[in-house]
Design a protein around this motif. Structure first.
Motif, short mmCIF file in Angstrom:
data_model
loop_
_atom_site.label_atom_id
_atom_site.label_comp_id
_atom_site.label_asym_id
_atom_site.label_seq_id
_atom_site.Cartn_x
_atom_site.Cartn_y
_atom_site.Cartn_z
N ILE A 63 79.01 73.87 45.12
CA ILE A 63 77.44 72.91 46.15
C ILE A 63 76.39 72.97 45.07
CG2 ILE A 63 75.45 73.95 47.59
CD1 ILE A 63 77.91 75.24 49.44
N LEU A 64 75.65 71.56 44.74
CA LEU A 64 74.44 71.54 44.45
C LEU A 64 73.30 71.79 44.91
CD1 LEU A 64 73.83 70.99 41.33
CD2 LEU A 64 73.47 68.47 42.15
N VAL A 65 71.61 72.47 44.97
CA VAL A 65 71.25 73.47 45.39
C VAL A 65 69.54 72.93 44.36
CG1 VAL A 65 69.96 74.86 47.25
CG2 VAL A 65 72.59 74.52 46.85
N ASN A 66 69.37 72.19 45.35
CA ASN A 66 67.03 71.49 44.60
C ASN A 66 66.77 72.57 45.03
OD1 ASN A 66 65.46 70.30 44.09
ND2 ASN A 66 65.64 68.99 45.59
N ILE A 67 66.23 73.12 43.36
CA ILE A 67 65.55 74.68 44.05
C ILE A 67 63.56 74.10 43.39
CG2 ILE A 67 66.65 75.46 42.27
CD1 ILE A 67 65.28 74.90 39.29
N GLY A 68 63.50 72.75 43.50
CA GLY A 68 62.31 72.01 43.68
C GLY A 68 61.67 71.95 45.09
N GLN A 69 62.87 72.65 46.47
CA GLN A 69 62.20 73.21 47.57
C GLN A 69 62.14 73.96 47.94
OE1 GLN A 69 65.08 70.88 50.43
NE2 GLN A 69 64.43 68.99 49.39
N THR A 70 60.89 74.46 48.64
CA THR A 70 61.27 76.36 49.23
C THR A 70 62.80 76.96 48.90
OG1 THR A 70 61.22 76.22 51.24
CG2 THR A 70 59.35 75.24 50.54
N LYS A 71 62.33 78.53 49.02
CA LYS A 71 63.68 79.53 49.13
C LYS A 71 63.70 79.50 50.15
CE LYS A 71 65.34 82.66 46.83
NZ LYS A 71 66.38 83.02 45.68
N ALA A 72 62.97 78.96 51.56
CA ALA A 72 63.89 79.07 53.03
C ALA A 72 64.76 77.72 53.24
CB ALA A 72 62.45 78.86 53.88
N LEU A 148 60.88 88.07 62.22
CA LEU A 148 61.79 86.37 62.17
C LEU A 148 62.12 86.08 60.97
CD1 LEU A 148 61.50 85.82 66.01
CD2 LEU A 148 63.37 87.28 65.10
N GLU A 149 60.94 84.91 60.91
CA GLU A 149 61.52 83.95 59.66
C GLU A 149 61.64 85.58 58.37
OE1 GLU A 149 57.88 81.70 60.44
OE2 GLU A 149 56.77 83.12 58.83
N GLN A 150 61.08 86.21 58.11
CA GLN A 150 61.16 87.03 57.30
C GLN A 150 62.82 87.88 57.38
OE1 GLN A 150 59.42 87.77 53.93
NE2 GLN A 150 58.34 86.49 54.76
N HIS A 151 62.45 88.03 58.20
CA HIS A 151 64.61 88.77 58.30
C HIS A 151 65.40 87.76 58.00
CE1 HIS A 151 67.36 91.94 59.83
NE2 HIS A 151 67.28 91.12 61.05
N PHE A 152 65.69 86.57 58.52
CA PHE A 152 66.63 86.09 58.45
C PHE A 152 65.68 84.80 57.16
CE2 PHE A 152 66.59 86.64 63.15
CZ PHE A 152 68.05 87.39 63.44
N GLY A 153 65.07 84.57 56.48
CA GLY A 153 65.03 84.16 55.41
C GLY A 153 65.26 82.82 55.71
N SER A 155 62.87 79.00 56.88
CA SER A 155 61.25 78.58 57.39
C SER A 155 60.77 78.63 58.81
CB SER A 155 60.96 77.14 56.82
OG SER A 155 62.06 76.59 58.19
N ARG A 156 59.65 78.45 58.68
CA ARG A 156 59.09 78.45 60.10
C ARG A 156 59.54 77.25 61.19
NH1 ARG A 156 53.69 80.25 61.50
NH2 ARG A 156 54.41 81.63 60.08
N SER A 157 59.17 75.97 60.49
CA SER A 157 59.92 74.99 61.25
C SER A 157 61.74 75.19 61.58
CB SER A 157 59.57 73.91 60.99
OG SER A 157 60.49 73.62 59.43
N ALA A 158 62.69 76.09 61.07
CA ALA A 158 63.67 76.07 61.36
C ALA A 158 63.47 77.10 62.37
CB ALA A 158 64.40 76.04 59.87
N LEU A 159 63.14 78.55 62.24
CA LEU A 159 62.92 79.01 63.86
C LEU A 159 62.01 78.49 65.06
CD1 LEU A 159 62.77 82.06 64.48
CD2 LEU A 159 60.28 82.39 63.31
#
Length: 247
Positions: A63-72, A148-153, A155-159
């Motif tokens: 897997i390659l993950v883009n660190i240019g995007q937010t942690k969430a 909730l978003e903090q608990h599950f790590g 983003s707001r939109s995903a939640l």
């Protein structure tokens, strides 16, 4: 491309958790999961239109993950790529832009839905919301949204998308929660790291060990070994001072 009902994707996400011994009420430690499954995962800067990439060759997974995007968003990307690697039949390679939930690209849609269920299991969400906010006509409060978003790590939109699918929030209520996201978390005393980019280049898995073994077995040259390690941002010629008191 398989037409997989969302409910089946939820079942698969729950079974994936079960195989790892993770409760359907708890947040998932994705970094630990990647290590346990020996998925070689490289976190590095990519073009901003790409979230990540997954590749499978035999039993080897990458897997390659883009660190240019937010942690969430990185968390959601990992969940998305895990679908490709472990759930999608006959998978080999995919470059992804996650979180679009685009039904025109069925496997990308499946991966988004799977990631949503994997990161935010229904039981965990229900257990975290106060009972008084679950009754008929009740509204989930902003402090609960942030919790909730903090608990599950995530983003707001995903939640909000997940809560909408569960019937716990109306789509018309999205707007009031989509502004001041970082401010709301800060005012409630939470770390804002989840909403920020993580520029930490890191690697999970045994990539370096494999490269070194190939070199020691004289299957690759020293220059090839050097270049393979540089591909993940590691300079094997770099010297570090030893700390004799570090024990």
């Amino acid at each position: 491309m398989a037409q997989v009902p969302d409910r089946i994707l939820e079942v698969r996400a729950n079974k994936f958790r079960d195989r790892l011994g993770i409760s359907n009420a708890d947040p998932i430690d994705l970094y630990k999961v990647l290590a346990e499954l020996n998925v070689i995962t490289n976190f590095r800067q990519l073009s901003r239109e790409f979230s990540g990439m997954a590749m499978k060759a035999g039993e080897d997974r990458f897997i390659l993950v883009n660190i240019g995007q937010t942690k969430a968003r990185q968390h959601f990307t990992i969940g998305h790529e895990l679908y490709h690697l472990f759930e999608q039949p006959d998978f080999s390679f995919m470059v992804c832009q996650v979180g679009r939930f685009d039904k025109k690209d069925r496997e990308e849609y499946n991966a988004d839905v799977f990631s949503s269920y994997l990161l935010m299991p229904e039981a965990g969400i229900i257990n975290t919301i106060p009972e008084e906010e679950l009754g008929r006509g009740a509204t989930i409060s902003l402090p609960t949204i942030v919790k909730l978003e903090q608990h599950f790590g995530v983003s707001r939109s995903a939640l909000l998308i997940r809560l909408d699918k569960l019937g716990l929030i109306k789509h018309a209520d999205y707007t009031q929660y989509l502004t001041g996201v970082i401010q709301s978390a800060n005012e409630l005393g939470y770390s804002i790291a989840l909403y920020q980019k993580d520029n930490d280049h890191k690697l999970i898995g045994d990539y370096g060990m494999r490269c070194k073994k190939l070199f020691e077995e004289e299957k690759i040259s020293e220059s090839h070994y050097f270049n393979l390690m540089m591909d993940i941002g590691v300079n094997i010629d770099e010297k570090f001072p030893e700390n004799e008191f570090d024990w």
